[in-house]
Design an enzyme around this catalytic site. Structure first.
Site, PDB file in Angstrom:
ATOM      1  N   ARG A 267      92.249 125.245  10.675  1.00 55.64           N
ATOM      2  CA  ARG A 267      93.168 124.200  10.185  1.00 55.64           C
ATOM      3  C   ARG A 267      94.582 124.646  10.544  1.00 55.64           C
ATOM      4  NH1 ARG A 267      93.380 120.676   4.660  1.00 55.64           N
ATOM      5  NH2 ARG A 267      91.695 119.698   5.817  1.00 55.64           N
TER       6      ARG A 267
ATOM      7  N   HIS B 121      91.147 114.925  12.923  1.00 59.55           N
ATOM      8  CA  HIS B 121      90.392 115.448  11.772  1.00 59.55           C
ATOM      9  C   HIS B 121      88.928 115.027  11.950  1.00 59.55           C
ATOM     10  CE1 HIS B 121      89.673 117.235   8.025  1.00 59.55           C
ATOM     11  NE2 HIS B 121      90.340 116.450   7.205  1.00 59.55           N
TER      12      HIS B 121
ATOM     13  N   GLN C 112      86.252 114.904   9.083  1.00 56.16           N
ATOM     14  CA  GLN C 112      86.454 113.765   8.186  1.00 56.16           C
ATOM     15  C   GLN C 112      85.814 112.503   8.779  1.00 56.16           C
ATOM     16  OE1 GLN C 112      88.149 113.978   5.064  1.00 56.16           O
ATOM     17  NE2 GLN C 112      87.043 112.054   4.867  1.00 56.16           N
TER      18      GLN C 112
ATOM     19  N   ASP D  79      95.265 106.587   3.529  1.00 53.19           N
ATOM     20  CA  ASP D  79      95.455 108.034   3.382  1.00 53.19           C
ATOM     21  C   ASP D  79      96.891 108.209   2.902  1.00 53.19           C
ATOM     22  OD1 ASP D  79      95.394 110.838   3.670  1.00 53.19           O
ATOM     23  OD2 ASP D  79      95.551 110.798   5.853  1.00 53.19           O
TER      24      ASP D  79
ATOM     25  N   CYS E 162      90.269 109.712   2.396  1.00 51.10           N
ATOM     26  CA  CYS E 162      89.784 111.072   2.669  1.00 51.10           C
ATOM     27  C   CYS E 162      90.136 112.051   1.557  1.00 51.10           C
ATOM     28  CB  CYS E 162      90.333 111.564   4.000  1.00 51.10           C
ATOM     29  SG  CYS E 162      92.132 111.720   4.023  1.00 51.10           S
TER      30      CYS E 162
ATOM     31  N   ARG F 150      81.520 115.374   2.910  1.00 50.66           N
ATOM     32  CA  ARG F 150      82.165 116.393   3.757  1.00 50.66           C
ATOM     33  C   ARG F 150      81.248 117.612   3.915  1.00 50.66           C
ATOM     34  NH1 ARG F 150      87.511 116.664   4.974  1.00 50.66           N
ATOM     35  NH2 ARG F 150      86.669 118.446   6.120  1.00 50.66           N
TER      36      ARG F 150
END
Ligand code: CP
Ligand code: NVA
Length: 324
Positions: free
Chosen positions: A113, A140, A143, A236, A276, A303
């Site tokens: 990340r 991402h 996700q 988001d 998310c 996830r």
């Protein structure tokens, strides 16, 4: 020679349509195994990486991605090592180049990340093991795999045309989600504020994918237009990690972009709301976020299965997407 091409998970855009379909199906398969709690199947999977390690190279905060990737490593018997930015030499005493050579010599794969997409590229070029992009400023993918699984659980996608409406920022999450949905034949409509445009490369890939799969894609600045008859409404945060200094300015730009009951009246009657997470008050009202149309916590749980599928395909199966 033992040189082989390593498949990394950097963005959904790098996956063939069928490879993405395989990953989503694989995630659904592991969800069944995980829930069934069959000891034999658990042990069989547990042996796959027993005695090995998985590195989590995280330079930003995380709840879902950290827990799901650590859980996925444990599922296959590997020990996850969280390498936060204050834990290791990287960035202070050691370069990314040197760090990835050293880390990848000892682990089975690296969940990374980072802030800049270029760091993910540098990791992938220099790593001797698969890099799983766990969020960067452009993508991402974990996700998006999770989100496709969640949509498939809620809708009969083979019989019905599903329309996804994004109302929000032009960011990492929608970049991969839009490409993923279009690859799977879902219609996508994206509404961003006037001065916030989607990345040109993403728009080009979206259009090309739409032409290939027959799914429609719309980029607009009008939330109502995007949400019209949508089966899935998604947003988001307006302020992504690393953009905190823009908070006030962005909040102004996003006036009129909160997802609320009024906006959702334009969606299909049985629409689902997705996010998310982490969620902030600005982008969606409590009524919608905690309401009967919301599937955000089912989505969050998924996830885990996306991370398990990613380790299975990219590490255990060395990038072989063909199952049974
Ligand atoms: N959705 C998501 O990636 O959450 P975290 O930032 O908590 O990992
Ligand atoms: N767009 C958000 C997603 C967080 C999971 C961010 O980058 O902060």
């Amino acid at each position: 020679s033992n040189i082989r091409v390593i498949r990394h998970l950097i963005s959904i855009k790098d996956l063939a349509d069928d490879e993405l379909r395989s990953l989503v199906r694989r995630a659904a398969y592991f969800k069944r195994i995980f829930k069934a709690n069959d000891q034999e199947e658990f042990l069989e999977n547990h042996m796959k990486l027993l005695g090995r390690t998985v590195g989590l190279l995280f330079s930003k905060r995380s709840t879902r991605t950290r827990i799901s990737s650590e859980g996925a490593a444990a599922f296959f018997g590997a020990h996850p090592m969280f390498l936060g930015k204050d834990d290791i030499q990287l960035g202070v005493n050691e370069s990314l180049y040197d760090s990835v050579h050293v880390i990848s010599s000892m682990v089975s794969c690296i969940f990374a990340r980072v802030n800049n997409h270029s760091d993910i590229r540098e990791l992938a070029i220099n790593s001797s093991v698969p890099i799983i992009n766990s969020l960067c400023d452009r993508f991402h993918p974990l996700q998006a795999i999770c989100d496709m699984l969640t949509i498939k659980e809620n809708f009969n996608c083979t019989q019905n045309k599903i329309k996804i409406a994004w109302v929000g920022d032009a960011n990492n999450v929608i970049n991969d989600m839009a490409i993923a949905a279009l690859k799977l034949g879902m219609d996508v409509a994206v509404a961003t504020p006037e001065s916030i445009e989607m990345d040109e490369e993403i728009v080009a890939i979206a259009k090309e994918t739409s032409a290939r799969t027959g799914a429609t894609v719309l980029f607009t600045h009008c939330p109502k237009e995007a949400v019209k008859d949508a089966n899935v409404v998604v947003t988001d945060t307006f302020v992504s990690m690393g953009e905190e200094y823009m908070y006030q300015a962005k909040l102004k730009q996003f006036s009129g972009f909160a997802v609320d009951a009024e906006l959702c009246k334009h969606a299909a009657p049985d629409f689902k709301f997705m996010h998310c997470l982490p969620r902030h008050k600005e982008e969606v009202t409590d009524e919608i976020f905690y309401g009967e149309n919301s599937i955000v916590f089912q989505q969050a749980e998924n996830r885990l299965y996306a991370a398990i599928a990613a380790i299975d395909v990219f590490v255990n199966r060395k990038g072989n997407f063909a199952f049974e």
